[in-house]
Design an enzyme around this catalytic site. Structure first.
Site, PDB file in Angstrom:
ATOM      1  N   ASP A   1       0.823  -1.220   0.000  1.00 20.45           N
ATOM      2  CA  ASP A   1       0.000   0.000   0.000  1.00 20.45           C
ATOM      3  C   ASP A   1       0.857   1.270   0.000  1.00 20.45           C
ATOM      4  OD1 ASP A   1      -2.376   1.410  -0.026  1.00 20.45           O
ATOM      5  OD2 ASP A   1      -2.518   1.478   2.158  1.00 20.45           O
TER       6      ASP A   1
ATOM      7  N   ASN B   1     -10.947  -2.807  -4.630  1.00 15.35           N
ATOM      8  CA  ASN B   1     -10.240  -1.983  -5.623  1.00 15.35           C
ATOM      9  C   ASN B   1     -10.922  -2.166  -6.982  1.00 15.35           C
ATOM     10  OD1 ASN B   1      -6.970  -2.872  -4.255  1.00 15.35           O
ATOM     11  ND2 ASN B   1      -8.228  -1.097  -3.765  1.00 15.35           N
TER      12      ASN B   1
HETATM   13  C1  IPE Z   1      -5.346  -2.503   0.265  1.00 16.46           C
HETATM   14  O1  IPE Z   1      -5.065  -1.173   0.026  1.00 16.46           O
HETATM   15  C2  IPE Z   1      -5.312  -3.271  -1.019  1.00 16.46           C
HETATM   16  C3  IPE Z   1      -4.020  -3.380  -1.663  1.00 16.46           C
HETATM   17  C4  IPE Z   1      -2.882  -2.878  -1.266  1.00 16.46           C
HETATM   18  C5  IPE Z   1      -4.019  -4.169  -2.839  1.00 16.46           C
HETATM   19  P1  IPE Z   1      -6.217  -0.091  -0.159  1.00 16.46           P
HETATM   20  O2  IPE Z   1      -5.548   1.194  -0.433  1.00 16.46           O
HETATM   21  O3  IPE Z   1      -7.212  -0.562  -1.162  1.00 16.46           O
HETATM   22  O4  IPE Z   1      -6.907  -0.108   1.288  1.00 16.46           O
HETATM   23  P2  IPE Z   1      -7.811   0.964   2.014  1.00 16.46           P
HETATM   24  O5  IPE Z   1      -8.857   1.432   1.016  1.00 16.46           O
HETATM   25  O6  IPE Z   1      -6.912   2.088   2.427  1.00 16.46           O
HETATM   26  O7  IPE Z   1      -8.380   0.252   3.189  1.00 16.46           O
HETATM   27  C1  IPE Z   2      -1.789   0.202  -3.219  1.00 16.89           C
HETATM   28  O1  IPE Z   2      -1.559   1.527  -3.487  1.00 16.89           O
HETATM   29  C2  IPE Z   2      -1.900  -0.605  -4.456  1.00 16.89           C
HETATM   30  C3  IPE Z   2      -3.272  -0.801  -4.929  1.00 16.89           C
HETATM   31  C4  IPE Z   2      -4.353  -0.787  -4.221  1.00 16.89           C
HETATM   32  C5  IPE Z   2      -3.374  -1.065  -6.331  1.00 16.89           C
HETATM   33  P1  IPE Z   2      -2.747   2.553  -3.470  1.00 16.89           P
HETATM   34  O2  IPE Z   2      -3.244   2.734  -4.870  1.00 16.89           O
HETATM   35  O3  IPE Z   2      -3.810   2.171  -2.502  1.00 16.89           O
HETATM   36  O4  IPE Z   2      -1.993   3.849  -2.981  1.00 16.89           O
HETATM   37  P2  IPE Z   2      -2.498   4.924  -1.935  1.00 16.89           P
HETATM   38  O5  IPE Z   2      -2.965   4.195  -0.720  1.00 16.89           O
HETATM   39  O6  IPE Z   2      -3.594   5.682  -2.618  1.00 16.89           O
HETATM   40  O7  IPE Z   2      -1.297   5.762  -1.669  1.00 16.89           O
HETATM   41 MG    MG Z   3      -4.091   2.518  -0.516  1.00 17.60          MG
END
Ligand code: IPE
Ligand code: IPE
Ligand code: MG
Length: 248
Positions: A25, A73
């Site tokens: 993340d 996602n």
């Molecule tokens: C969790 O991250 C999913 C992945 C890293 C693939 P998110 O960015 O989707 O999680 P939330 O929305 O902050 O809980």
């Molecule tokens: C995690 O990075 C990877 C995926 C969920 C694809 P994010 O896209 O959630 O990145 P942040 O949390 O917005 O920084």
């Molecule tokens: Mg994230």
């Protein structure tokens, strides 16, 4: 915030976690901080994944499970971000088809991959074939994965087997459920790492993490380098695991 701010101790090579799970993340924030589009963060994150897998394999970790794309996602991110992630996966798989045997890494996918494009599904099938010939660290990539979805699918499979007379309700135990989950051949994670500052599971490995040690840090995933990995493992090695029992 990290659970510990101590400098990385030399690792105890006799106490390396067998299975490390990582929520990758913070890619979007990493890019925003640099004035770059989110996709640049995802691209940097995929490089970090590559390096982390190599390092964990060198340290003797047997299983690495990474959260790459959740069911939420898939549902909630803008279509262009979904396309970018799928494009990255495609490029990664084309490359890994060449490199897997070389690195002796086994790769498989956990999640609803049937919903991915036919091209990605074909690449995943090819990867499965190659992985069968490898004997090294197993990398499980969670793609379109949800912890609730994993449990739900196993419950449905059990219900179908009950209806077909293959198993009786009173025979259902943890093993029966688990044998219908993605994790059926994988020991539970010893250590779960979440970079990116959030302290939650976000629907990752809900069943598997019952007794995992959690390590949270504000470091964003693309910046999660060797030192960060060593810090996380060192923190794990300072924990006392009881599994509900008593410490000697
Ligand atoms: C969790 O991250 C999913 C992945 C890293 C693939 P998110 O960015 O989707 O999680 P939330 O929305 O902050 O809980
Ligand atoms: C995690 O990075 C990877 C995926 C969920 C694809 P994010 O896209 O959630 O990145 P942040 O949390 O917005 O920084
Ligand atoms: Mg994230």
């Amino acid at each position: 915030m990290s659970l510990s701010n101590k400098a990385p101790a030399p690792l105890d090579m006799d106490n390396i976690p067998r299975h490390i799970a990582i929520v990758m993340d913070g890619n979007g924030r990493w890019a925003r901080k640099r004035g770059l589009p989110r996709k640049a963060g995802h691209s940097a994150g995929s490089e970090t994944f590559h390096r982390a897998a190599e390092l964990l394999a060198e340290l003797g970790v047997e299983h690495m499970t990474v959260y790459a794309w959740s069911t939420e996602n898939e549902e909630k991110r803008p279509p262009e971000e979904t396309r970018e992630i799928m494009g990255l996966l495609e490029r990664y798989l084309k490359k890994s088809v060449r490199e897997l045997t070389e690195n002796n890494i086994q790769l498989d996918f956990w999640g609803n991959t049937a919903a991915l494009s036919p091209k990605l599904q074909a690449l995943i099938a090819q990867t499965d074939e190659i992985s069968k010939r490898c004997t090294g660290m197993q990398v499980h990539i969670c793609m379109n994965y949800g912890g609730r979805d994993e449990i739900l699918r196993a419950a449905r499979a059990l219900a179908q087997d009950c209806a077909a007379g293959l198993i009786r309700p009173e025979q259902i135990d943890e093993k029966a459920l688990e044998s219908r989950m993605y994790c059926r051949r994988t020991p539970p994670p010893d250590l779960l790492i979440r970079p990116g500052g959030e302290q939650r599971l976000s629907n990752f490995l809900l069943w598997e993490c019952a007794y995992s040690e959690f390590y949270f840090t504000d470091v964003l995933w693309p910046d999660f380098d060797e030192e960060q990995i060593r810090l996380a493992i060192a923190a794990f090695q300072r924990r006392t695991r009881r599994f509900g029992g008593l410490t000697e």
